[in-house]
Scaffold this motif. Structure first.
Motif, PDB file in Angstrom:
ATOM      1  N   VAL A 273      35.092  67.151   4.079  1.00  0.00           N
ATOM      2  CA  VAL A 273      35.313  66.309   5.271  1.00  0.00           C
ATOM      3  C   VAL A 273      34.453  66.811   6.438  1.00  0.00           C
ATOM      4  O   VAL A 273      33.832  66.016   7.153  1.00  0.00           O
ATOM      5  N   PHE A 274      34.408  68.120   6.625  1.00  0.00           N
ATOM      6  CA  PHE A 274      33.599  68.682   7.704  1.00  0.00           C
ATOM      7  C   PHE A 274      32.119  68.365   7.501  1.00  0.00           C
ATOM      8  O   PHE A 274      31.420  67.965   8.428  1.00  0.00           O
ATOM      9  N   LEU A 275      31.618  68.530   6.273  1.00  0.00           N
ATOM     10  CA  LEU A 275      30.226  68.250   5.975  1.00  0.00           C
ATOM     11  C   LEU A 275      29.914  66.765   6.159  1.00  0.00           C
ATOM     12  O   LEU A 275      28.857  66.408   6.707  1.00  0.00           O
ATOM     13  N   ALA A 276      30.822  65.893   5.759  1.00  0.00           N
ATOM     14  CA  ALA A 276      30.612  64.452   5.923  1.00  0.00           C
ATOM     15  C   ALA A 276      30.556  64.085   7.409  1.00  0.00           C
ATOM     16  O   ALA A 276      29.705  63.291   7.830  1.00  0.00           O
ATOM     17  N   ALA A 277      31.456  64.664   8.216  1.00  0.00           N
ATOM     18  CA  ALA A 277      31.451  64.388   9.655  1.00  0.00           C
ATOM     19  C   ALA A 277      30.174  64.917  10.302  1.00  0.00           C
ATOM     20  O   ALA A 277      29.580  64.252  11.169  1.00  0.00           O
ATOM     21  N   PHE A 278      29.752  66.107   9.897  1.00  0.00           N
ATOM     22  CA  PHE A 278      28.530  66.684  10.439  1.00  0.00           C
ATOM     23  C   PHE A 278      27.319  65.831  10.081  1.00  0.00           C
ATOM     24  O   PHE A 278      26.460  65.555  10.922  1.00  0.00           O
ATOM     25  N   LEU A 279      27.209  65.391   8.820  1.00  0.00           N
ATOM     26  CA  LEU A 279      26.084  64.562   8.397  1.00  0.00           C
ATOM     27  C   LEU A 279      26.101  63.205   9.101  1.00  0.00           C
ATOM     28  O   LEU A 279      25.041  62.675   9.447  1.00  0.00           O
ATOM     29  N   LEU A 280      27.281  62.642   9.342  1.00  0.00           N
ATOM     30  CA  LEU A 280      27.376  61.378  10.062  1.00  0.00           C
ATOM     31  C   LEU A 280      26.889  61.535  11.501  1.00  0.00           C
ATOM     32  O   LEU A 280      26.124  60.698  12.008  1.00  0.00           O
ATOM     33  N   ALA A 281      27.299  62.620  12.156  1.00  0.00           N
ATOM     34  CA  ALA A 281      26.859  62.860  13.539  1.00  0.00           C
ATOM     35  C   ALA A 281      25.350  63.108  13.589  1.00  0.00           C
ATOM     36  O   ALA A 281      24.648  62.562  14.448  1.00  0.00           O
ATOM     37  N   ALA A 282      24.847  63.925  12.684  1.00  0.00           N
ATOM     38  CA  ALA A 282      23.409  64.209  12.661  1.00  0.00           C
ATOM     39  C   ALA A 282      22.608  62.947  12.354  1.00  0.00           C
ATOM     40  O   ALA A 282      21.558  62.694  12.970  1.00  0.00           O
ATOM     41  N   GLY A 283      23.085  62.142  11.443  1.00  0.00           N
ATOM     42  CA  GLY A 283      22.402  60.883  11.124  1.00  0.00           C
ATOM     43  C   GLY A 283      22.386  59.935  12.313  1.00  0.00           C
ATOM     44  O   GLY A 283      21.387  59.241  12.562  1.00  0.00           O
ATOM     45  N   THR A 284      23.497  59.895  13.052  1.00  0.00           N
ATOM     46  CA  THR A 284      23.542  59.038  14.248  1.00  0.00           C
ATOM     47  C   THR A 284      22.535  59.504  15.286  1.00  0.00           C
ATOM     48  O   THR A 284      21.809  58.689  15.883  1.00  0.00           O
ATOM     49  N   ILE A 285      22.455  60.802  15.513  1.00  0.00           N
ATOM     50  CA  ILE A 285      21.509  61.347  16.496  1.00  0.00           C
ATOM     51  C   ILE A 285      20.070  61.072  16.074  1.00  0.00           C
ATOM     52  O   ILE A 285      19.241  60.629  16.877  1.00  0.00           O
ATOM     53  N   VAL A 286      19.759  61.297  14.814  1.00  0.00           N
ATOM     54  CA  VAL A 286      18.395  61.080  14.323  1.00  0.00           C
ATOM     55  C   VAL A 286      18.029  59.598  14.402  1.00  0.00           C
ATOM     56  O   VAL A 286      16.918  59.241  14.814  1.00  0.00           O
ATOM     57  N   SER A 287      18.963  58.715  14.043  1.00  0.00           N
ATOM     58  CA  SER A 287      18.653  57.277  14.113  1.00  0.00           C
ATOM     59  C   SER A 287      18.471  56.817  15.555  1.00  0.00           C
ATOM     60  O   SER A 287      17.628  55.960  15.833  1.00  0.00           O
ATOM     61  N   MET A 288      19.238  57.389  16.504  1.00  0.00           N
ATOM     62  CA  MET A 288      19.053  57.034  17.918  1.00  0.00           C
ATOM     63  C   MET A 288      17.682  57.495  18.409  1.00  0.00           C
ATOM     64  O   MET A 288      17.015  56.769  19.146  1.00  0.00           O
ATOM     65  N   PHE A 289      17.274  58.694  18.040  1.00  0.00           N
ATOM     66  CA  PHE A 289      15.939  59.151  18.410  1.00  0.00           C
ATOM     67  C   PHE A 289      14.864  58.252  17.807  1.00  0.00           C
ATOM     68  O   PHE A 289      13.872  57.936  18.461  1.00  0.00           O
ATOM     69  N   ALA A 290      15.056  57.824  16.575  1.00  0.00           N
ATOM     70  CA  ALA A 290      14.056  56.971  15.925  1.00  0.00           C
ATOM     71  C   ALA A 290      13.989  55.595  16.587  1.00  0.00           C
ATOM     72  O   ALA A 290      12.900  55.041  16.768  1.00  0.00           O
ATOM     73  N   LEU A 291      15.145  55.044  16.972  1.00  0.00           N
ATOM     74  CA  LEU A 291      15.163  53.706  17.566  1.00  0.00           C
ATOM     75  C   LEU A 291      14.626  53.699  18.993  1.00  0.00           C
ATOM     76  O   LEU A 291      13.945  52.766  19.407  1.00  0.00           O
ATOM     77  N   TYR A 292      14.951  54.719  19.758  1.00  0.00           N
ATOM     78  CA  TYR A 292      14.639  54.731  21.180  1.00  0.00           C
ATOM     79  C   TYR A 292      13.526  55.708  21.555  1.00  0.00           C
ATOM     80  O   TYR A 292      13.394  56.072  22.705  1.00  0.00           O
ATOM     81  N   ARG A 293      12.730  56.125  20.577  1.00  0.00           N
ATOM     82  CA  ARG A 293      11.673  57.096  20.849  1.00  0.00           C
ATOM     83  C   ARG A 293      10.685  56.590  21.894  1.00  0.00           C
ATOM     84  O   ARG A 293      10.340  57.295  22.831  1.00  0.00           O
ATOM     85  N   ASP A 294      10.246  55.341  21.748  1.00  0.00           N
ATOM     86  CA  ASP A 294       9.260  54.792  22.689  1.00  0.00           C
ATOM     87  C   ASP A 294       9.821  54.720  24.108  1.00  0.00           C
ATOM     88  O   ASP A 294       9.124  55.017  25.073  1.00  0.00           O
ATOM     89  N   LYS A 295      11.076  54.324  24.222  1.00  0.00           N
ATOM     90  CA  LYS A 295      11.679  54.219  25.552  1.00  0.00           C
ATOM     91  C   LYS A 295      11.858  55.597  26.181  1.00  0.00           C
ATOM     92  O   LYS A 295      11.681  55.761  27.395  1.00  0.00           O
ATOM     93  N   MET A 296      12.201  56.584  25.384  1.00  0.00           N
ATOM     94  CA  MET A 296      12.374  57.936  25.932  1.00  0.00           C
ATOM     95  C   MET A 296      11.044  58.513  26.384  1.00  0.00           C
ATOM     96  O   MET A 296      10.957  59.136  27.448  1.00  0.00           O
ATOM     97  N   VAL A 297       9.997  58.288  25.606  1.00  0.00           N
ATOM     98  CA  VAL A 297       8.672  58.782  25.992  1.00  0.00           C
ATOM     99  C   VAL A 297       8.209  58.092  27.270  1.00  0.00           C
ATOM    100  O   VAL A 297       7.688  58.727  28.188  1.00  0.00           O
ATOM    101  N   ALA A 298       8.436  56.777  27.366  1.00  0.00           N
ATOM    102  CA  ALA A 298       8.041  56.038  28.562  1.00  0.00           C
ATOM    103  C   ALA A 298       8.813  56.533  29.783  1.00  0.00           C
ATOM    104  O   ALA A 298       8.259  56.650  30.881  1.00  0.00           O
ATOM    105  N   ALA A 299      10.097  56.845  29.610  1.00  0.00           N
ATOM    106  CA  ALA A 299      10.897  57.332  30.741  1.00  0.00           C
ATOM    107  C   ALA A 299      10.439  58.719  31.173  1.00  0.00           C
ATOM    108  O   ALA A 299      10.439  59.037  32.369  1.00  0.00           O
TER     109      ALA A 299
END
Length: 81
Positions: free
Chosen positions: A15-41
């Motif tokens: 359960v701990f590993l699944a929660a950790f992987l879910l959180a890490a996946g969410t963070i990585v996907s947010m960086f991938a989706l909003y990379r251009d906007k973060m660089v522009a900001a």
């Protein structure tokens, strides 16, 4: 008794590993989706605001001088009323 403890440890770790992987996946996907906007900001340079300069030109027309100036005094009875 010992097997129950091991089973609980395995389930808790899963359960701990699944929660950790879910959180890490969410963070990585947010960086991938909003990379251009973060660089522009991060590279944004605001437009410098210069103080506005106002140039006022005041012109007054002077009254034409008369040959003689007439000053009429008011009657004293008007001030007494």
């Amino acid at each position: 008794m010992e097997s129950e403890r091991i089973m609980f440890t395995v389930i808790a770790a899963t359960v701990f590993l699944a929660a950790f992987l879910l959180a890490a996946g969410t963070i990585v996907s947010m960086f991938a989706l909003y990379r251009d906007k973060m660089v522009a900001a991060l590279l944004f340079e605001p437009i410098p605001q210069e103080a506005p300069v106002y140039r006022l030109r005041i012109s007054r027309r002077r009254a034409a001088p008369r040959d003689r100036l007439v000053v009429r005094s008011s009657p004293k009875s008007m001030l007494a009323a």
